[in-house]
Scaffold this motif. Sequence first.
Motif, PDB file in Angstrom:
ATOM      1  N   VAL A 100       0.818  -1.123  -0.042  1.00  6.38           N
ATOM      2  CA  VAL A 100       0.002  -0.027  -0.056  1.00  6.38           C
ATOM      3  C   VAL A 100       1.038   1.448  -0.087  1.00  6.38           C
ATOM      4  O   VAL A 100       0.552   2.176  -0.714  1.00  6.38           O
ATOM      5  CB  VAL A 100      -0.974   0.003   1.186  1.00  6.38           C
ATOM      6  N   MET A 101       1.933   1.050   0.739  1.00 10.04           N
ATOM      7  CA  MET A 101       2.816   2.320   0.696  1.00 10.04           C
ATOM      8  C   MET A 101       3.329   2.749  -0.602  1.00 10.04           C
ATOM      9  O   MET A 101       3.457   3.842  -1.323  1.00 10.04           O
ATOM     10  CB  MET A 101       3.943   2.190   1.688  1.00 10.04           C
ATOM     11  N   ALA A 102       3.867   1.559  -1.318  1.00 13.28           N
ATOM     12  CA  ALA A 102       4.345   1.837  -2.607  1.00 13.28           C
ATOM     13  C   ALA A 102       3.308   2.284  -3.618  1.00 13.28           C
ATOM     14  O   ALA A 102       3.567   3.286  -4.366  1.00 13.28           O
ATOM     15  CB  ALA A 102       4.947   0.419  -3.289  1.00 13.28           C
ATOM     16  N   GLN A 103       2.012   1.929  -3.319  1.00 18.40           N
ATOM     17  CA  GLN A 103       0.877   2.454  -4.166  1.00 18.40           C
ATOM     18  C   GLN A 103       1.028   3.662  -3.982  1.00 18.40           C
ATOM     19  O   GLN A 103       0.569   4.421  -4.976  1.00 18.40           O
ATOM     20  CB  GLN A 103      -0.274   1.355  -3.944  1.00 18.40           C
ATOM     21  N   SER A 104       0.750   4.121  -2.776  1.00 16.66           N
ATOM     22  CA  SER A 104       0.580   5.411  -2.316  1.00 16.66           C
ATOM     23  C   SER A 104       1.653   6.493  -3.016  1.00 16.66           C
ATOM     24  O   SER A 104       1.216   7.506  -3.421  1.00 16.66           O
ATOM     25  CB  SER A 104       0.470   5.576  -0.920  1.00 16.66           C
ATOM     26  N   GLU A 105       2.959   5.977  -2.796  1.00 20.50           N
ATOM     27  CA  GLU A 105       3.913   6.914  -3.076  1.00 20.50           C
ATOM     28  C   GLU A 105       4.028   7.117  -4.627  1.00 20.50           C
ATOM     29  O   GLU A 105       4.156   8.033  -5.024  1.00 20.50           O
ATOM     30  CB  GLU A 105       5.231   6.195  -2.755  1.00 20.50           C
ATOM     31  N   ALA A 106       3.669   6.047  -5.348  1.00 22.36           N
ATOM     32  CA  ALA A 106       3.822   5.999  -6.846  1.00 22.36           C
ATOM     33  C   ALA A 106       2.331   6.761  -7.395  1.00 22.36           C
ATOM     34  O   ALA A 106       2.682   7.685  -8.380  1.00 22.36           O
ATOM     35  CB  ALA A 106       3.524   4.598  -7.500  1.00 22.36           C
ATOM     36  N   PHE A 107       1.450   6.689  -6.758  1.00 24.47           N
ATOM     37  CA  PHE A 107       0.273   7.452  -6.971  1.00 24.47           C
ATOM     38  C   PHE A 107       0.697   8.995  -6.782  1.00 24.47           C
ATOM     39  O   PHE A 107      -0.050   9.887  -7.649  1.00 24.47           O
ATOM     40  CB  PHE A 107      -0.940   7.278  -6.098  1.00 24.47           C
ATOM     41  N   PHE A 108       1.118   9.236  -5.535  1.00 28.89           N
ATOM     42  CA  PHE A 108       1.536  10.730  -5.482  1.00 28.89           C
ATOM     43  C   PHE A 108       2.553  11.337  -6.455  1.00 28.89           C
ATOM     44  O   PHE A 108       2.460  12.587  -6.985  1.00 28.89           O
ATOM     45  CB  PHE A 108       2.002  11.083  -3.959  1.00 28.89           C
ATOM     46  N   ILE A 109       3.555  10.521  -6.562  1.00 34.14           N
ATOM     47  CA  ILE A 109       4.509  10.939  -7.679  1.00 34.14           C
ATOM     48  C   ILE A 109       4.156  11.233  -8.857  1.00 34.14           C
ATOM     49  O   ILE A 109       4.370  12.141  -9.801  1.00 34.14           O
ATOM     50  CB  ILE A 109       5.645   9.711  -7.635  1.00 34.14           C
ATOM     51  N   ARG A 110       3.210  10.309  -9.234  1.00 37.93           N
ATOM     52  CA  ARG A 110       2.692  10.507 -10.722  1.00 37.93           C
ATOM     53  C   ARG A 110       1.699  11.699 -10.604  1.00 37.93           C
ATOM     54  O   ARG A 110       1.865  12.243 -11.694  1.00 37.93           O
ATOM     55  CB  ARG A 110       1.643   9.076 -11.055  1.00 37.93           C
ATOM     56  N   TRP A 111       0.975  11.894  -9.813  1.00 38.40           N
ATOM     57  CA  TRP A 111      -0.155  12.856 -10.008  1.00 38.40           C
ATOM     58  C   TRP A 111       0.026  14.177  -9.290  1.00 38.40           C
ATOM     59  O   TRP A 111      -0.676  15.190  -9.527  1.00 38.40           O
ATOM     60  CB  TRP A 111      -1.519  12.433  -9.500  1.00 38.40           C
ATOM     61  N   GLY A 112       0.982  13.950  -8.235  1.00 37.32           N
ATOM     62  CA  GLY A 112       1.310  15.321  -7.637  1.00 37.32           C
ATOM     63  C   GLY A 112      -0.014  15.898  -6.781  1.00 37.32           C
ATOM     64  O   GLY A 112      -0.664  15.205  -6.044  1.00 37.32           O
ATOM     65  N   THR A 113      -0.057  17.145  -7.014  1.00 35.23           N
ATOM     66  CA  THR A 113      -1.381  17.841  -6.461  1.00 35.23           C
ATOM     67  C   THR A 113      -2.638  17.018  -6.430  1.00 35.23           C
ATOM     68  O   THR A 113      -3.396  17.209  -5.385  1.00 35.23           O
ATOM     69  CB  THR A 113      -1.351  19.442  -6.908  1.00 35.23           C
ATOM     70  N   LEU A 114      -2.779  16.737  -7.796  1.00 40.10           N
ATOM     71  CA  LEU A 114      -4.205  15.993  -8.175  1.00 40.10           C
ATOM     72  C   LEU A 114      -4.354  14.755  -7.052  1.00 40.10           C
ATOM     73  O   LEU A 114      -5.297  14.418  -6.737  1.00 40.10           O
ATOM     74  CB  LEU A 114      -3.914  15.539  -9.381  1.00 40.10           C
ATOM     75  N   ALA A 115      -3.139  14.224  -6.508  1.00 37.67           N
ATOM     76  CA  ALA A 115      -3.242  12.851  -5.916  1.00 37.67           C
ATOM     77  C   ALA A 115      -3.771  13.336  -4.591  1.00 37.67           C
ATOM     78  O   ALA A 115      -4.808  12.631  -3.955  1.00 37.67           O
ATOM     79  CB  ALA A 115      -1.763  12.474  -5.742  1.00 37.67           C
ATOM     80  N   VAL A 116      -3.738  14.647  -4.076  1.00 36.52           N
ATOM     81  CA  VAL A 116      -4.205  14.924  -2.815  1.00 36.52           C
ATOM     82  C   VAL A 116      -5.589  15.057  -2.821  1.00 36.52           C
ATOM     83  O   VAL A 116      -6.507  14.588  -1.790  1.00 36.52           O
ATOM     84  CB  VAL A 116      -3.513  16.119  -2.111  1.00 36.52           C
ATOM     85  N   PHE A 117      -6.064  15.485  -3.846  1.00 40.31           N
ATOM     86  CA  PHE A 117      -7.631  15.641  -4.014  1.00 40.31           C
ATOM     87  C   PHE A 117      -8.341  14.157  -4.224  1.00 40.31           C
ATOM     88  O   PHE A 117      -9.144  13.944  -3.423  1.00 40.31           O
ATOM     89  CB  PHE A 117      -7.896  16.615  -5.116  1.00 40.31           C
TER      90      PHE A 117
END
Length: 219
Positions: A100-117
């Motif tokens: 889950v941590m790897a998935q979360s980090e990949a999601f954030f790195i890919r989408w940046g600000t959009l990931a938080v929303f």
Amino acid sequence: MTSFLDPVIAFVSAHPWAAYLTLFLAALLEAIPVVGALVPGSTIILALSALVPGGELNLWGVLAAAVAGALLGDGSAFWAGHRSQREILGAWPMSGYPGVMAQSEAFFIRWGTLAVFFARFVPPIHAFVPITAGALGMRPIRFYGVNIAAVLAWALAHVLPGVFAVSALHHYAGFPHHEHIGKHLWILAVFAAAIIALGVWTLRRRQARTGLRPGAGPT
């Protein structure tokens, strides 16, 4: 799950203060890394929102409790990551959920600000993205600017369906209900749609202006 929720709903129906506290804690715990993946916060919020049309709970009180809990949970997770930086991502208890941590980090790195929303609406990584955002160096002002809008939209998306459904049931079955709730519901529904549309439009405009594309990382 039903066997767990039934006594909770019965108790808070008779004790409104407990309902608001339960809503606050459900939203708070759902936003905490690891704990958020285990606590059925969204289910609890949806179930308790069904008590609004009958007058057991107040619509604005339900929304306020959910928003306050989510903001506190997300904010605490973000600051934990902001203070500890990247090393916290491999510390306990996150170390017990490497996938889950790897998935979360990949999601954030890919989408940046959009990931938080959008992570607010994507279980189970919604409980891990705030701490990841802090650990990977996202600026607090940017995080809170997006997170506040995300939490407002998330709260409305979790509360309104239960209220709408039970309001419709009361209407067609002839049960007593509060007439003024209907107007508030439509106003809030429009407000929720406006928040989501404005968030997507703002982020896309920023991406177009700066040339940022998915995959460019956090800012």
